[in-house]
Scaffold this motif. Sequence first.
Motif, PDB file in Angstrom:
ATOM      1  N   ARG A  30      40.329  26.672 -61.119  1.00 26.38           N
ATOM      2  CA  ARG A  30      38.865  26.707 -60.990  1.00 26.38           C
ATOM      3  C   ARG A  30      38.249  25.734 -61.964  1.00 26.38           C
ATOM      4  NH1 ARG A  30      37.890  33.197 -60.381  1.00 26.38           N
ATOM      5  NH2 ARG A  30      39.622  33.510 -58.969  1.00 26.38           N
ATOM      6  N   GLU A  34      33.352  28.315 -61.716  1.00 27.69           N
ATOM      7  CA  GLU A  34      33.397  28.510 -60.273  1.00 27.69           C
ATOM      8  C   GLU A  34      33.813  29.939 -59.949  1.00 27.69           C
ATOM      9  OE1 GLU A  34      36.095  26.945 -56.516  1.00 27.69           O
ATOM     10  OE2 GLU A  34      36.287  25.977 -58.442  1.00 27.69           O
ATOM     11  N   LYS A  35      33.165  30.534 -58.960  1.00 20.93           N
ATOM     12  CA  LYS A  35      33.481  31.896 -58.529  1.00 20.93           C
ATOM     13  C   LYS A  35      34.162  31.835 -57.159  1.00 20.93           C
ATOM     14  CE  LYS A  35      31.235  34.054 -61.844  1.00 20.93           C
ATOM     15  NZ  LYS A  35      31.888  34.774 -62.881  1.00 20.93           N
ATOM     16  N   ARG A  36      35.174  32.669 -56.975  1.00 20.87           N
ATOM     17  CA  ARG A  36      35.840  32.787 -55.677  1.00 20.87           C
ATOM     18  C   ARG A  36      35.924  34.251 -55.307  1.00 20.87           C
ATOM     19  NH1 ARG A  36      40.671  28.263 -55.769  1.00 20.87           N
ATOM     20  NH2 ARG A  36      39.334  26.536 -56.299  1.00 20.87           N
TER      21      ARG A  36
END
Length: 81
Positions: A30, A34-36
């Motif tokens: 990431r 960043e978000k997933r």
Amino acid sequence: MSKGLRSWVQANWVDIANPKKSGGFPKCGRSGGEKRNNYPKCVPAAKARSMSASQRASAVSRKQKAERKTRTNKKPNTLRT
């Protein structure tokens, strides 16, 4: 079959747990906050292409199941793909 550590490190690793909407997979890792949605399941891109959709789903679900278990040591969960 062993190609060595150098080729393993230089392989293009992708995250099969978070497919892109446009097709394909994002790079593993990431960048900058960043978000997933899902915990990443990283495999080489060649391996991801050779897997069927059901094989990818199975690998991701096994990874998520392993992540739900508590670990006493701080080693990551590595599962056979």
